[in-house]
Design a protein around this motif. Structure first.
Motif, PDB file in Angstrom:
ATOM      1  N   LEU A  38       0.830  -1.191   0.000  1.00 24.14           N
ATOM      2  CA  LEU A  38       0.000   0.000   0.000  1.00 24.14           C
ATOM      3  C   LEU A  38       0.868   1.246   0.000  1.00 24.14           C
ATOM      4  O   LEU A  38       1.910   1.284   0.666  1.00 24.14           O
ATOM      5  N   PRO A  39       0.454   2.279  -0.716  1.00 21.70           N
ATOM      6  CA  PRO A  39       1.203   3.548  -0.680  1.00 21.70           C
ATOM      7  C   PRO A  39       0.930   4.290   0.629  1.00 21.70           C
ATOM      8  O   PRO A  39      -0.122   4.129   1.253  1.00 21.70           O
ATOM      9  N   ASP A  40       1.873   5.112   1.035  1.00 17.91           N
ATOM     10  CA  ASP A  40       1.714   5.890   2.258  1.00 17.91           C
ATOM     11  C   ASP A  40       0.841   7.126   2.061  1.00 17.91           C
ATOM     12  O   ASP A  40       0.586   7.858   3.018  1.00 17.91           O
ATOM     13  N   THR A  41       0.411   7.350   0.828  1.00 20.80           N
ATOM     14  CA  THR A  41      -0.364   8.565   0.538  1.00 20.80           C
ATOM     15  C   THR A  41      -1.867   8.341   0.643  1.00 20.80           C
ATOM     16  O   THR A  41      -2.645   9.224   0.260  1.00 20.80           O
ATOM     17  N   LEU A  42      -2.288   7.196   1.135  1.00 26.08           N
ATOM     18  CA  LEU A  42      -3.721   6.965   1.290  1.00 26.08           C
ATOM     19  C   LEU A  42      -4.321   7.942   2.296  1.00 26.08           C
ATOM     20  O   LEU A  42      -3.653   8.326   3.267  1.00 26.08           O
ATOM     21  N   PRO A  43      -5.576   8.352   2.107  1.00 25.76           N
ATOM     22  CA  PRO A  43      -6.211   9.261   3.068  1.00 25.76           C
ATOM     23  C   PRO A  43      -6.264   8.631   4.457  1.00 25.76           C
ATOM     24  O   PRO A  43      -6.347   7.398   4.589  1.00 25.76           O
ATOM     25  N   PRO A  44      -6.195   9.439   5.511  1.00 24.86           N
ATOM     26  CA  PRO A  44      -6.238   8.890   6.876  1.00 24.86           C
ATOM     27  C   PRO A  44      -7.470   8.042   7.146  1.00 24.86           C
ATOM     28  O   PRO A  44      -7.387   7.037   7.853  1.00 24.86           O
ATOM     29  N   ALA A  45      -8.613   8.430   6.586  1.00 22.50           N
ATOM     30  CA  ALA A  45      -9.831   7.642   6.823  1.00 22.50           C
ATOM     31  C   ALA A  45      -9.698   6.241   6.246  1.00 22.50           C
ATOM     32  O   ALA A  45     -10.145   5.256   6.848  1.00 22.50           O
ATOM     33  N   VAL A  46      -9.084   6.121   5.071  1.00 21.10           N
ATOM     34  CA  VAL A  46      -8.898   4.798   4.465  1.00 21.10           C
ATOM     35  C   VAL A  46      -7.898   3.989   5.278  1.00 21.10           C
ATOM     36  O   VAL A  46      -8.075   2.788   5.493  1.00 21.10           O
ATOM     37  N   GLN A  47      -6.837   4.624   5.739  1.00 22.83           N
ATOM     38  CA  GLN A  47      -5.851   3.910   6.563  1.00 22.83           C
ATOM     39  C   GLN A  47      -6.489   3.393   7.853  1.00 22.83           C
ATOM     40  O   GLN A  47      -6.223   2.254   8.264  1.00 22.83           O
ATOM     41  N   ARG A  48      -7.319   4.213   8.470  1.00 22.96           N
ATOM     42  CA  ARG A  48      -7.998   3.746   9.688  1.00 22.96           C
ATOM     43  C   ARG A  48      -8.931   2.586   9.386  1.00 22.96           C
ATOM     44  O   ARG A  48      -9.032   1.635  10.165  1.00 22.96           O
ATOM     45  N   ALA A  49      -9.633   2.668   8.242  1.00 23.18           N
ATOM     46  CA  ALA A  49     -10.550   1.591   7.877  1.00 23.18           C
ATOM     47  C   ALA A  49      -9.798   0.285   7.641  1.00 23.18           C
ATOM     48  O   ALA A  49     -10.252  -0.791   8.047  1.00 23.18           O
ATOM     49  N   VAL A  50      -8.642   0.353   6.982  1.00 21.54           N
ATOM     50  CA  VAL A  50      -7.835  -0.854   6.759  1.00 21.54           C
ATOM     51  C   VAL A  50      -7.381  -1.431   8.091  1.00 21.54           C
ATOM     52  O   VAL A  50      -7.458  -2.648   8.334  1.00 21.54           O
ATOM     53  N   TYR A  51      -6.902  -0.575   8.968  1.00 19.00           N
ATOM     54  CA  TYR A  51      -6.430  -1.042  10.282  1.00 19.00           C
ATOM     55  C   TYR A  51      -7.568  -1.696  11.061  1.00 19.00           C
ATOM     56  O   TYR A  51      -7.400  -2.788  11.628  1.00 19.00           O
ATOM     57  N   ARG A  52      -8.721  -1.034  11.117  1.00 11.58           N
ATOM     58  CA  ARG A  52      -9.840  -1.591  11.883  1.00 11.58           C
ATOM     59  C   ARG A  52     -10.347  -2.892  11.275  1.00 11.58           C
ATOM     60  O   ARG A  52     -10.810  -3.792  11.994  1.00 11.58           O
ATOM     61  N   THR A  53     -10.269  -3.008   9.955  1.00  6.74           N
ATOM     62  CA  THR A  53     -10.694  -4.252   9.311  1.00  6.74           C
ATOM     63  C   THR A  53      -9.794  -5.412   9.730  1.00  6.74           C
ATOM     64  O   THR A  53     -10.275  -6.485  10.113  1.00  6.74           O
TER      65      THR A  53
END
Length: 360
Positions: A258-273
């Motif tokens: 994954l790129p580090d430029t993903l929006p914070p909301a998407v990063q949080r969603a991936v982590y929570r998933t």
């Protein structure tokens, strides 16, 4: 409306003024077209209509201008003077040099003067009534807004009290139980003779400590809610995925590109998933291993967590069954979807697809 009033005044002029009387016709036409100014310059419009009441019987324009002035002015003396000026102009004959004092003293003249005064008073009273009604409507609207604001404040106060009560319950009950778990796990870690049991106890103690930290933060958030904006920080990101997988307590493998430029909301969603999926594996598939595969192609983030069949019976742990529902809601907010189900080998697969460009 202004055009209709001007047209009505012109009809009144046509019915009451002789075309051959140039002075009367000029004053009447001036009065009719002066109504265009009645909204921006009501006093000037009335003064321009006053001559027509003096030299003609076409008084509609003057009455309309007097009503407009009365509907916007609070100056009672001014309104009374304007009504008196209209009455005198309409009652006295023109030119004033032809006034006969004997005729003015007759009873008929007194009745006519009374009728003229009543005619002048009618638009004044009507305009004042309209003004009072408009002001009353404004006051009622302001009172309604004030009541709505008061109701909102009361609702926020009730919610703040409920949050404070919930915070107390979480602190008194949940944190106490988790603290006991951490203490017992620490004792087992120190006094246990089996290395595997000691490692398990260490994991339990570490997870309990992390849970207590998160719980204390959530308690502070609940207590602060309603008093000031509280940002739920620090929020997890993609950099925390490796630590999450390593401390999951199961044999898990992470394959993320994954790129580090993903929006914070998407990063949080991936982590929570990933967090929810590993928690479900640990609860419902004891002894199973899991593989976390995350990719990002064409603006779509694909998170797939697959676990093997369990090797031990699942423990009866408390669950509200809200995890997958929460993942579906989070994915829907980010323009994605969730799919899950058993695998042919007897395991389970959870797949979440998100739009990488979402910022919700």
């Amino acid at each position: 409306m202004d055009a209709a009033l001007v047209a009505a005044s012109l009809v009144n002029v046509w019915a009451n003024v002789d075309v051959e009387e140039s002075l009367a016709m000029g004053c009447a036409l001036l009065a009719a077209f002066a109504l265009v100014l009645r909204r921006c310059l009501p006093l000037a419009a009335f003064l321009l209509t006053l001559p027509t009441a003096l030299v003609t019987d076409a008084v509609w324009a003057a009455l309309i201008a007097l009503y407009t002035l009365s509907s916007v002015s609070r100056h009672r003396v001014l309104l009374g003077g304007c009504a008196l000026a209209f009455s005198i102009s309409s009652f006295l004959p023109w030119p004033w040099t032809d006034i006969d004092a004997a005729e003015l003293s007759e009873a008929y003249s007194l009745v006519e003067l009374t009728a003229t005064l009543a005619t002048a008073a009618a638009p004044v009273f009507l305009g004042q009534l309209v003004q009072a009604r408009r002001e009353l409507s404004q006051r009622l609207w302001e009172i309604s807004r004030a009541r709505e604001h008061e109701q909102l404040l009361m609702t926020q106060n009730v919610l703040a009290k409920e949050r404070a009560q919930l915070a107390r319950e979480m602190h008194d009950v949940v944190s106490h139980q988790v603290s006991l778990i951490a203490v017992q796990a620490g004792a087992l870690q120190v006094g246990g003779s089996d290395p595997a049991a000691r490692r398990t106890a260490a994991t339990i103690r570490r997870l309990s400590t992390q849970t207590l930290d998160e719980l204390r933060y959530m308690v502070s958030v609940l207590r602060d809610s309603g008093s000031r904006p509280t940002e739920l920080t620090p929020q997890p990101s993609l950099a925390d995925l490796h630590h999450l997988v390593d401390t999951s307590g199961i044999g898990a493998e992470l394959d993320a590109d994954l790129p580090d430029t993903l929006p914070p909301a998407v990063q949080r969603a991936v982590y929570r998933t990933v967090q929810e999926a590993l928690t479900n594996v640990r609860k419902h598939a004891p002894g199973a291993t899991a593989r976390v595969h995350i990719t990002c192609q064409d603006g779509i983030v694909d998170v797939t967590v697959t676990n093997t069949p369990p090797t031990r019976p699942a423990l009866d742990l408390p669950s509200a069954h809200h995890g997958l529902a929460g993942l579906r809601q989070r994915a829907a907010l980010l323009g994605g979807n969730v799919s899950c189900g058993p695998t042919p080998e007897g395991g389970y697969r959870l797949q979440v697809r998100l739009t990488a460009g979402s910022t919700a």
